[in-house]
Design an enzyme around this catalytic site. Structure first.
Site, PDB file in Angstrom:
ATOM      1  N   GLY A  78       0.802  -1.236  -0.073  1.00  0.00           N
ATOM      2  CA  GLY A  78      -0.036   0.131  -0.025  1.00  0.00           C
ATOM      3  C   GLY A  78       0.916   1.098  -0.046  1.00  0.00           C
ATOM      4  O   GLY A  78       2.210   1.205   0.396  1.00  0.00           O
ATOM      5  N   CYS A 105       5.249  -6.220   1.852  1.00  0.00           N
ATOM      6  CA  CYS A 105       5.771  -4.851   1.763  1.00  0.00           C
ATOM      7  C   CYS A 105       4.767  -4.211   2.887  1.00  0.00           C
ATOM      8  O   CYS A 105       5.220  -4.582   3.998  1.00  0.00           O
ATOM      9  CB  CYS A 105       5.516  -4.148   0.473  1.00  0.00           C
ATOM     10  SG  CYS A 105       6.438  -2.742   0.058  1.00  0.00           S
ATOM     11  N   TYR A 106       4.040  -3.318   2.660  1.00  0.00           N
ATOM     12  CA  TYR A 106       3.430  -2.403   3.572  1.00  0.00           C
ATOM     13  C   TYR A 106       2.699  -3.632   4.471  1.00  0.00           C
ATOM     14  O   TYR A 106       2.527  -3.263   5.778  1.00  0.00           O
ATOM     15  CB  TYR A 106       2.384  -1.664   3.056  1.00  0.00           C
ATOM     16  CG  TYR A 106       1.312  -0.919   3.948  1.00  0.00           C
ATOM     17  CD1 TYR A 106       1.688   0.216   4.602  1.00  0.00           C
ATOM     18  CD2 TYR A 106      -0.051  -1.255   4.332  1.00  0.00           C
ATOM     19  CE1 TYR A 106       0.893   1.081   5.322  1.00  0.00           C
ATOM     20  CE2 TYR A 106      -0.761  -0.667   4.947  1.00  0.00           C
ATOM     21  CZ  TYR A 106      -0.438   0.411   5.519  1.00  0.00           C
ATOM     22  OH  TYR A 106      -1.275   1.031   6.393  1.00  0.00           O
ATOM     23  N   HIS A 192       8.278  -7.674  -3.632  1.00  0.00           N
ATOM     24  CA  HIS A 192       6.774  -8.222  -4.181  1.00  0.00           C
ATOM     25  C   HIS A 192       6.723  -9.259  -5.220  1.00  0.00           C
ATOM     26  O   HIS A 192       7.396  -9.488  -6.067  1.00  0.00           O
ATOM     27  CB  HIS A 192       6.429  -6.868  -5.212  1.00  0.00           C
ATOM     28  CG  HIS A 192       5.864  -5.859  -4.284  1.00  0.00           C
ATOM     29  ND1 HIS A 192       4.708  -5.697  -3.805  1.00  0.00           N
ATOM     30  CD2 HIS A 192       6.702  -5.034  -3.904  1.00  0.00           C
ATOM     31  CE1 HIS A 192       4.541  -4.400  -3.553  1.00  0.00           C
ATOM     32  NE2 HIS A 192       6.027  -4.136  -3.339  1.00  0.00           N
ATOM     33  N   GLU A 194       4.515 -11.063  -6.414  1.00  0.00           N
ATOM     34  CA  GLU A 194       3.487 -11.168  -7.509  1.00  0.00           C
ATOM     35  C   GLU A 194       3.943 -10.405  -8.776  1.00  0.00           C
ATOM     36  O   GLU A 194       3.199 -10.705  -9.857  1.00  0.00           O
ATOM     37  CB  GLU A 194       2.264 -10.346  -6.866  1.00  0.00           C
ATOM     38  CG  GLU A 194       2.591  -8.675  -6.856  1.00  0.00           C
ATOM     39  CD  GLU A 194       2.840  -8.342  -5.632  1.00  0.00           C
ATOM     40  OE1 GLU A 194       3.794  -9.135  -4.864  1.00  0.00           O
ATOM     41  OE2 GLU A 194       2.660  -7.277  -5.154  1.00  0.00           O
ATOM     42  N   ASP A 250     -17.894 -10.741 -23.060  1.00  0.00           N
ATOM     43  CA  ASP A 250     -18.717 -10.855 -21.778  1.00  0.00           C
ATOM     44  C   ASP A 250     -20.053 -11.212 -21.677  1.00  0.00           C
ATOM     45  O   ASP A 250     -20.285 -12.096 -20.960  1.00  0.00           O
ATOM     46  CB  ASP A 250     -18.236  -9.555 -20.827  1.00  0.00           C
ATOM     47  CG  ASP A 250     -16.958  -9.142 -20.794  1.00  0.00           C
ATOM     48  OD1 ASP A 250     -16.048 -10.027 -20.887  1.00  0.00           O
ATOM     49  OD2 ASP A 250     -16.827  -7.927 -20.612  1.00  0.00           O
ATOM     50  N   LYS A 392     -10.501 -11.001 -17.433  1.00  0.00           N
ATOM     51  CA  LYS A 392     -11.138 -11.250 -18.612  1.00  0.00           C
ATOM     52  C   LYS A 392     -10.412 -12.624 -19.247  1.00  0.00           C
ATOM     53  O   LYS A 392     -11.274 -13.497 -19.955  1.00  0.00           O
ATOM     54  CB  LYS A 392     -10.318 -10.125 -19.347  1.00  0.00           C
ATOM     55  CG  LYS A 392     -10.940 -10.143 -20.832  1.00  0.00           C
ATOM     56  CD  LYS A 392     -12.094  -9.153 -20.849  1.00  0.00           C
ATOM     57  CE  LYS A 392     -12.664  -9.215 -22.133  1.00  0.00           C
ATOM     58  NZ  LYS A 392     -13.903  -8.343 -22.381  1.00  0.00           N
TER      59      LYS A 392
END
Ligand code: XMP
Length: 536
Positions: A78, A105-106, A192, A194, A250, A392
């Protein structure tokens, strides 16, 4: 990410949403969103490990978490400093739930601080790739190499590590790059995992969800089809569901899902506004009347739309007219369908998250666009949004599993106002026909060159500009056609696509030879920002 990176407000996601229900037998990880740019990415990376994962508000209560029975929690990064007044904080009781928690992290700083460690501004801000040395290769770091490159993005860092924590990995300037509590299932990563810049980040997340949390990795898109089918059936009972079909991915996936879940209890409405590309209406009829045997209502409103748009060239005015007429036409058709109680929509996960973003953010601006061709809440139906949990690419996989053809599943997005925003100036049937023919050639050549899937959106734009040319021995004075092709991850920013010259050449030659009334073709080389993808 923390202090040094661009930030966005933490998402306003309702953890109490009807879709966020505990389903027996389904392993689940919750990501608490503290406002990082990459919170969504964490969710996605966990799902790539075949574990169901959802993003929830950072202040979700410990009690609610207990009800949802996740196998693990991840606290995202964050933009704030944990010690700053008003910085987002979790319910302190989550640390006593005895559910494994990974702070990133945060999130790590929150977790360590709550357990008695200190957090201080680092001597220097660390941003970018850093070499990280693994100190303990078990658990979270099982099968990790001795050294790996980690992506850092922080100013603050954990100092004075509480005695109950031990270091798992370090970098030169950050001794506590990865830590764990010696008795409780609490873990922290200052970097991170990710983002793809962190080598083996996927393995770290896999180790967390499988080794530490004990998730089985059995979640698949198919489990989701079963889950949504069950939810739709139990919610709908004997009532009828209406689905607005646009021909895009969609809404087509929603319609296919309804057809498979409740069959004859679903009705689809497709409005032909006269602003479609060639073959679009026919494809929808083929798929949904033909293949899925859906109760398909095709409303031919071409005259109505083109009548109201006659003489209008202002882009905003065009959008307003199209939005209004669409709602009127849709409402009238829906009223003719007896017993309809529900309206199904193809809202995706990023839309749900975006709707919590600040009103002045780029997401908000894009959304006002998207309302054109959308439906207002006051139509009086109860909403069903079976794709609310999906990204998606997951929607595409779901579409393929439900039996939709590849050509539809991989279709480029097409805006609600259709060709109206690509036919600059006056909209007439003959100008639309010129545009349709040119657009078909652009897409055809793109497919032949094998580039359709590589480019996220490509189309033709008819300009209100005539130029002088020469054909044979005669002077011509005809229309100009622009080709637009962009590559983008999220459609909020985009780069113009460096189209090979020979492909551009073929497009241009064919358009000038085959489309009557066009004697010049130009290629749009503007990125977004400052340009937008559409021209109006
Ligand atoms: P812009 O032109 O804002 O477009 O860069 C971003 C993406 O949104 C699509 N778009 C729309 N989609 N209704 C929609 O459903 C609209 O009114 C609308 N306007 C733009 C555009 O095609 C691109 O993919």
């Amino acid at each position: 990410m923390t202090q040094t990176s661009a930030s966005r407000p933490a998402a306003d996601i309702q953890p109490e949403g009807a879709d966020t229900v505990a389903l027996p037998g389904e392993d689940r990880i919750l990501v608490l969103d503290f406002g990082s740019q990459t919170a969504q990415l964490i969710t996605r990376r966990v799902r790539e490990q075949n574990v169901f994962c959802q993003l929830v508000r950072h202040d979700i209560t410990a009690e609610r978490i207990r009800e949802l029975q996740p196998k693990g929690l991840i606290l995202s990064g964050g933009p704030a400093s944990v010690y700053a007044p008003g910085s987002p904080q979790p319910d302190p009781a989550i640390f006593d739930l005895d559910i494994p928690i990974l702070g990133i992290c945060y999130g790590m700083q929150l977790l360590c601080r709550a357990s008695g460690s200190g957090v201080q501004p680092g001597l220097s801000r660390e941003f970018g790739r850093t070499s990280c040395e693994v100190v303990q290769k078990t658990g979270l770091f099982e099968n990790m190499p001795d050294r790996f490159t980690a992506w850092m993005s922080h100013g603050d860092q954990v100092e004075n590590l509480d005695q109950h924590f031990e270091v798992l990995a370090s970098t030169e300037s950050c001794r506590s790059a990865a830590v764990r509590h010696v008795r409780r299932p609490l873990f922290g990563l200052q970097f991170h995992p990710e983002v793809t810049h962190t080598e083996q980040g996927g393995l770290l997340l896999k180790n967390f969800v499988q080794e530490v949390c004990g998730c089985r990795g059995t979640w698949q898109i198919h489990s989701l089809i079963d889950r949504e089918t069950e939810l739709i059936r139990s919610r709908v009972g004997n009532s009828r569901v209406i689905c607005g079909l646009s021909g895009g991915v969609d809404s087509s996936v929603v319609a296919a899902l309804l057809a498979s879940a409740i069959g004859e209890q679903s009705s689809c409405i497709f409005v032909d506004n006269g602003l479609l590309r060639s073959g679009e209406r026919e494809q929808v009829e083929r798929e949904f009347s033909g293949h899925f045997k859906t109760d398909l209502h095709v409303v031919d409103a071409r005259d109505r739309f083109l009548g109201e748009l006659a003489g209008v060239s202002d882009p905003q005015e065009k959008r307003r007219i199209i939005g209004r007429v669409f709602i009127e036409v849709f409402r009238k058709e829906a009223e003719s369908i007896p017993d309809a109680r529900f309206l199904a929509q193809g809202t995706l996960y990023p839309d749900v998250i975006e709707s919590g973003a600040s009103d002045d953010g780029p997401a908000a601006t894009i959304k006002s666009h998207h309302n054109v061709g959308g439906l207002p809440e006051e139509l009086g139906f109860e909403l069903i949004e079976p794709l609310r949990d999906l990204f998606k690419d997951e929607v595409r996989q779901m579409g393929l599993q439900l039996g939709l053809p590849e050509s539809l599943v991989w279709r480029h997005p097409f805006p609600g106002p259709g060709l109206a925003v690509r036919c600059l100036g006056d909209i007439t049937e003959s100008r639309l026909e010129t545009l349709r023919e040119a657009d078909t050639i652009v897409l055809d050549e793109l497919r032949k060159a094998g580039l359709y899937r590589e480019i996220q959106q490509a189309f033709a734009v008819l300009l209100p500009v005539k130029t002088v040319g020469v054909m044979g021995d005669a002077r011509t004075y005809e229309d100009t056609l622009a080709i637009r092709a962009v590559s983008t991850d999220d459609f909020m920013t985009a780069d113009w696509y460096p189209m090979p010259h020979e492909v551009l050449g073929r497009m241009s030659t064919r358009i000038i030879n085959e489309v009557r009334g066009v004697n010049r073709v130009v290629y749009d080389i503007s990125s977004k920002p400052p340009g937008t993808i559409e021209w109006e």
